[in-house]
Design a protein around this motif. Structure first.
Motif, PDB file in Angstrom:
ATOM      1  N   LEU A 385       0.828  -1.298   0.218  1.00 11.81           N
ATOM      2  CA  LEU A 385       0.008   0.099   0.007  1.00 11.81           C
ATOM      3  C   LEU A 385       0.847   1.251   0.037  1.00 11.81           C
ATOM      4  N   LYS A 386       2.036   1.130   0.621  1.00 12.42           N
ATOM      5  CA  LYS A 386       2.849   2.300   0.579  1.00 12.42           C
ATOM      6  C   LYS A 386       3.546   2.536  -0.721  1.00 12.42           C
ATOM      7  N   GLY A 387       3.888   1.304  -1.096  1.00 13.96           N
ATOM      8  CA  GLY A 387       4.497   1.424  -2.599  1.00 13.96           C
ATOM      9  C   GLY A 387       3.661   2.036  -3.590  1.00 13.96           C
ATOM     10  N   THR A 388       2.103   1.582  -3.440  1.00 14.27           N
ATOM     11  CA  THR A 388       1.189   2.097  -4.369  1.00 14.27           C
ATOM     12  C   THR A 388       1.095   3.513  -4.257  1.00 14.27           C
ATOM     13  N   HIS A 389       0.907   4.030  -2.918  1.00 16.37           N
ATOM     14  CA  HIS A 389       0.524   5.542  -2.728  1.00 16.37           C
ATOM     15  C   HIS A 389       2.059   6.293  -3.113  1.00 16.37           C
ATOM     16  N   PHE A 390       3.167   5.527  -2.824  1.00 14.73           N
ATOM     17  CA  PHE A 390       4.163   6.492  -3.382  1.00 14.73           C
ATOM     18  C   PHE A 390       4.382   6.515  -4.907  1.00 14.73           C
ATOM     19  N   SER A 395       4.037   9.758  -9.750  1.00 16.71           N
ATOM     20  CA  SER A 395       3.414   9.814 -10.969  1.00 16.71           C
ATOM     21  C   SER A 395       2.762  11.032 -11.401  1.00 16.71           C
ATOM     22  N   VAL A 396       1.902  11.517 -10.335  1.00 14.34           N
ATOM     23  CA  VAL A 396       1.261  12.725 -10.235  1.00 14.34           C
ATOM     24  C   VAL A 396       2.190  13.970 -10.602  1.00 14.34           C
ATOM     25  N   ARG A 397       3.176  13.805  -9.751  1.00 18.92           N
ATOM     26  CA  ARG A 397       4.222  14.967  -9.664  1.00 18.92           C
ATOM     27  C   ARG A 397       5.101  14.886 -10.865  1.00 18.92           C
ATOM     28  N   GLU A 398       5.164  13.814 -11.693  1.00 15.99           N
ATOM     29  CA  GLU A 398       5.790  13.525 -12.770  1.00 15.99           C
ATOM     30  C   GLU A 398       7.515  13.627 -12.518  1.00 15.99           C
ATOM     31  N   ILE A 399       7.574  12.650 -11.321  1.00 13.79           N
ATOM     32  CA  ILE A 399       8.978  12.368 -10.826  1.00 13.79           C
ATOM     33  C   ILE A 399       9.376  11.078 -11.013  1.00 13.79           C
ATOM     34  N   MET A 430      -0.214  -2.363  -6.266  1.00 15.60           N
ATOM     35  CA  MET A 430       1.266  -1.660  -6.522  1.00 15.60           C
ATOM     36  C   MET A 430       1.763  -2.021  -7.925  1.00 15.60           C
ATOM     37  N   MET A 431       1.211  -3.145  -8.290  1.00 11.65           N
ATOM     38  CA  MET A 431       1.824  -3.840  -9.634  1.00 11.65           C
ATOM     39  C   MET A 431       1.116  -2.699 -10.596  1.00 11.65           C
ATOM     40  N   ALA A 432      -0.338  -2.456 -10.468  1.00 13.12           N
ATOM     41  CA  ALA A 432      -1.062  -2.027 -11.438  1.00 13.12           C
ATOM     42  C   ALA A 432      -0.357  -0.267 -11.334  1.00 13.12           C
ATOM     43  N   ALA A 433      -0.140   0.043 -10.253  1.00 14.39           N
ATOM     44  CA  ALA A 433       0.365   1.662 -10.229  1.00 14.39           C
ATOM     45  C   ALA A 433       1.677   1.630 -10.949  1.00 14.39           C
ATOM     46  N   VAL A 434       2.741   0.705 -10.823  1.00 13.01           N
ATOM     47  CA  VAL A 434       4.008   0.538 -11.641  1.00 13.01           C
ATOM     48  C   VAL A 434       3.591   0.277 -12.805  1.00 13.01           C
ATOM     49  N   ALA A 435       2.819  -0.353 -13.138  1.00 15.22           N
ATOM     50  CA  ALA A 435       2.390  -0.636 -14.714  1.00 15.22           C
ATOM     51  C   ALA A 435       1.754   0.640 -15.608  1.00 15.22           C
ATOM     52  N   CYS A 436       1.075   1.111 -14.809  1.00 15.39           N
ATOM     53  CA  CYS A 436       0.412   2.181 -15.608  1.00 15.39           C
ATOM     54  C   CYS A 436       1.299   3.594 -15.411  1.00 15.39           C
ATOM     55  N   CYS A 541      16.291   9.241 -20.710  1.00 17.81           N
ATOM     56  CA  CYS A 541      14.938   9.222 -20.357  1.00 17.81           C
ATOM     57  C   CYS A 541      14.293  10.409 -20.660  1.00 17.81           C
ATOM     58  N   LEU A 542      15.046  11.597 -20.301  1.00 17.33           N
ATOM     59  CA  LEU A 542      14.465  13.004 -19.908  1.00 17.33           C
ATOM     60  C   LEU A 542      14.763  13.765 -21.265  1.00 17.33           C
ATOM     61  N   THR A 543      15.961  13.316 -22.138  1.00 16.87           N
ATOM     62  CA  THR A 543      16.312  14.268 -23.175  1.00 16.87           C
ATOM     63  C   THR A 543      15.148  14.582 -24.271  1.00 16.87           C
ATOM     64  N   TYR A 544      14.190  13.611 -24.735  1.00 20.21           N
ATOM     65  CA  TYR A 544      13.474  13.885 -25.759  1.00 20.21           C
ATOM     66  C   TYR A 544      12.006  14.104 -25.090  1.00 20.21           C
ATOM     67  N   PRO A 545      11.108  14.847 -25.548  1.00 26.29           N
ATOM     68  CA  PRO A 545       9.938  15.263 -25.059  1.00 26.29           C
ATOM     69  C   PRO A 545       8.988  14.234 -25.044  1.00 26.29           C
ATOM     70  N   ASN A 546       8.501  13.544 -24.078  1.00 25.32           N
ATOM     71  CA  ASN A 546       7.621  12.430 -23.966  1.00 25.32           C
ATOM     72  C   ASN A 546       6.443  12.630 -23.213  1.00 25.32           C
ATOM     73  N   ASP A 547       5.333  12.073 -23.567  1.00 24.26           N
ATOM     74  CA  ASP A 547       3.965  12.154 -22.672  1.00 24.26           C
ATOM     75  C   ASP A 547       4.079  11.456 -21.378  1.00 24.26           C
ATOM     76  N   ASN A 548       4.340  12.154 -20.357  1.00 24.79           N
ATOM     77  CA  ASN A 548       4.370  11.321 -18.983  1.00 24.79           C
ATOM     78  C   ASN A 548       3.087  11.363 -18.155  1.00 24.79           C
ATOM     79  N   THR A 549       1.947  11.791 -18.842  1.00 26.54           N
ATOM     80  CA  THR A 549       0.707  11.805 -18.247  1.00 26.54           C
ATOM     81  C   THR A 549       0.362  10.491 -17.919  1.00 26.54           C
ATOM     82  N   THR A 550      -0.078  10.047 -16.584  1.00 23.30           N
ATOM     83  CA  THR A 550      -0.283   8.818 -16.439  1.00 23.30           C
ATOM     84  C   THR A 550      -1.922   8.945 -16.092  1.00 23.30           C
TER      85      THR A 550
END
Ligand code: COA
Length: 557
Positions: A385-390, A395-399, A430-436, A541-550
């Motif tokens: 649950l902690k991992g899912t939250h984190f 993801s929301v903060r795009e970190i 947690m798996m779903a959070a990481v996958a998405c 990973c960060l060089t080229y513009p990518n859509d990070n919206t989850t």
């Protein structure tokens, strides 16, 4: 000078350069307070402890074996007047640019043959200032032919290129499919033809595909340059044809030379299969550099929010060798490892008093904030649950996320906890959070990578942007001892002499070098190189513009 030694020298020379690169390429990251430092973590090692001495002795031996294995895979050119693949790459890349070779151990000891580096050197580096992939077949081994493991390695490189939008340069020098294994290369969806499909799709996504034909491009190989946006060809070395002179003679009785059939003159001036004629290899590589200079590709250019600083604690070869426990199943000191990888040995813990089998928190890598997840042990309900939250929060903060995996097998955990259902449900979340999650995900398998917890910690199936293993890593559903015990309890068939044989096989199969040779990861890396490699991968990973919206799916509560 050997290739691996040269890599090391480059690597050392370019360590400082990476810091400069960070100033040029940086992530689109919000305005973190530049003045705020995070709390210090970790502590100094006591080298007089017997455990440290044991670790040092054993790990020094392990790291030596690593170097020996690398140098046992020859890459020198066996053809007079033809450049070796490392020399081609050296001439193509920007002078002093860092380069990362992926899946170095791929193909090392396959059931069908020893195929050094899977017969293709796949490297990320910079050409004309652009981070890009070089995918270069090794014509000096078995005519540069494509083995099943070559396909696997190339498809993983395409996946990384597509995910991170990295331009690809193909240096083709290949006799096409390794024919004795054609059934394992041809026909299925993830076999040979997939590469051509990937080239087309990447090009349609604006990820440039450039090729230099510097050897044969036979049969399937002929489509790599022709599926590319732009291609060059080297006179008297490069050939493109569906079948070579011997086959033409056999089929039609006609005698024809390689050059007449499909040389650079034919394809640059008659067929149009290639666009640039090069008199020599070096000229071809220079033309390719100029092609890369015309890409007009967009890059992120925001400065890292905080200046980079090295970890305050030592992070040398000896330090890691003395730190990593002697016994693989012993708990790894994850906070000590974090303190030796991230900027300033600083770590801003998240939920530090909850679910303490999983460490979560923020650190900085070359001045960029990353979310770190490191298992101390198995993921139970609280940890999941902690991992899912984190993960969802980052993801929301795009970190970007860094997973440091050290998951022991489930058995130990199951014996002390009754409620399987809740654990399964929490891990699924947690798996779903990481996958998405669409933010960049970097995984390092430090120790155990056993069972389902390893999926939630962004194992290969969860498609991290990059995934590496330490030499200490063990990847399997369960340990050989637990597997054989379970098998012998289940059926009489296994209660026989061959149990010892099965245990031996399982032990070999779970070793990092074994899983890496099948390209289940992007390479085995030595612990003291982890910071440098993660920094480089994050930059890529960060060089080229990518859509990070989850967008997350339905969550079972
Ligand atoms: N499958 C299996 N082995 C191959 C091969 C193929 N497609 N192409 C080359 N090899 C092997 C050769 O048997 C030789 O093996 P060895 O080192 O054990 O003797 C090695 O690769 C080098 O080949 P060789 O012909 O000696 O080298 P070369 O530089 O003179 O020519 C090629 C290289 C690739 C041009 C030539 O071997 C060739 O035309 N191969 C056939 C290509 C073909 O028909 N491919 C169809 C794929 S769908």
């Amino acid at each position: 000078m050997s290739y691996s030694l040269r890599c090391k020298l480059w690597s050392r020379r370019s360590r400082d350069l990476i810091t400069c690169c960070w100033r040029r390429y940086s992530m689109v990251q919000g305005s973190t307070d530049a003045a705020t430092s995070f709390p210090l973590c970790g502590s100094e090692l006591d080298y007089t402890l017997q455990s440290c001495k044991n670790n040092l002795a054993r790990n020094t031996e392990l790291y030596k074996k690593h170097d020996e294995m690398l140098s046992s895979m020859p890459l020198a050119s066996t053809r007079k007047g033809v450049l070796s693949v490392p020399d081609r790459i050296a001439a193509l890349k920007d002078k002093d640019a860092y380069f990362l070779q992926l899946s170095e151990f791929a193909g090392m000891k396959m059931p069908y043959d020893k195929v050094p580096h899977a017969n293709t050197l796949n490297v990320i580096t910079k050409i004309s200032g652009h981070p890009c992939f070089i995918i270069a077949s090794n014509g000096s081994f078995k005519g540069g032919t494509i083995y099943p493991i070559t396909v696997k390695k190339s498809l993983r490189s395409h996946e990384i290129a597509q995910r991170n939008r990295i331009p690809c340069v193909h240096l083709v020098d290949s006799g096409g499919a390794y024919l004795p294994l054609q059934a394992e290369i041809f026909a299925d969806s993830n076999m040979g033809g997939r590469g051509f499909r990937n080239q087309a799709v990447m090009s349609s996504m604006g990820i440039p595909q450039v090729t230099l034909v510097c050897g044969p491009c036979t049969a399937g190989g002929a489509y790599v340059p022709t599926m590319s946006d732009e291609a060059g060809m080297v006179h008297q070395l490069g050939t493109i044809y569906l079948a070579g002179p011997p086959l033409v003679k056999a089929a039609t009785g006609e005698t024809v030379s390689q050059e007449e059939l499909g040389g650079a003159h034919v394809h640059c001036s008659i067929s149009g299969c290639t666009d640039h004629f090069a008199g020599t290899e070096l000229e071809g590589l220079e033309i390719t550099r100029r092609v890369m200079a015309t890409l007009n590709i967009k890059k992120n250019s925001v400065q890292p929010p905080v200046p980079s600083q090295a970890p305050r604690l030592p992070h040398s070869v000896e330090e890691f060798a003395a730190l990593i426990p002697h016994d693989e199943l012993e708990q790894l000191p994850v906070m000590e490892i974090i303190a030796r990888i991230f900027d300033g040995s600083e770590f801003q813990s998240f939920k530090g008093c909850y679910g303490n089998r999983l460490v979560t928190g923020f650190a900085r890598l070359q001045g960029h904030t990353v979310g770190v997840l490191a298992n101390n042990r198995l993921l139970g309900v609280e940890e999941s649950l902690k991992g899912t939250h984190f993960v969802r929060m980052c993801s929301v903060r795009e970190i970007p996320l860094v997973f440091l995996q050290n998951t022991p097998p489930d058995n130990e955990f199951l014996s002390s906890h009754g409620n399987d259902g809740l654990t399964v449900k929490a891990r699924a979340q947690m798996m779903a959070a990481v996958a998405c999650s669409k933010v960049p995900k970097l995984t390092v398998i430090l120790g155990g990578s056993y069972g389902p917890s390893s999926y939630a910690m962004c194992g290969p199936a969860l498609q991290p942007n990059f995934i590496f293993s330490w030499p200490h890593a063990r990847v399997a559903i369960n340990t050989p001892r637990n597997v054989t015990t379970a098998m012998s309890q289940q059926t009489e068939v296994y209660q026989c002499d061959n149990m010892e044989h099965i245990t031996e096989r399982l032990q070999l199969e779970e070793e990092a070098y074994n899983t890496s040779q099948y390209c289940y990861d992007d390479g085995v890396i030595l612990p003291h190189n982890t910071r440098e490699i993660l920094s480089f991968c994050l930059e890529v990973c960060l060089t080229y513009p990518n859509d990070n919206t989850t967008q997350f799916g339905v969550t079972r509560m």
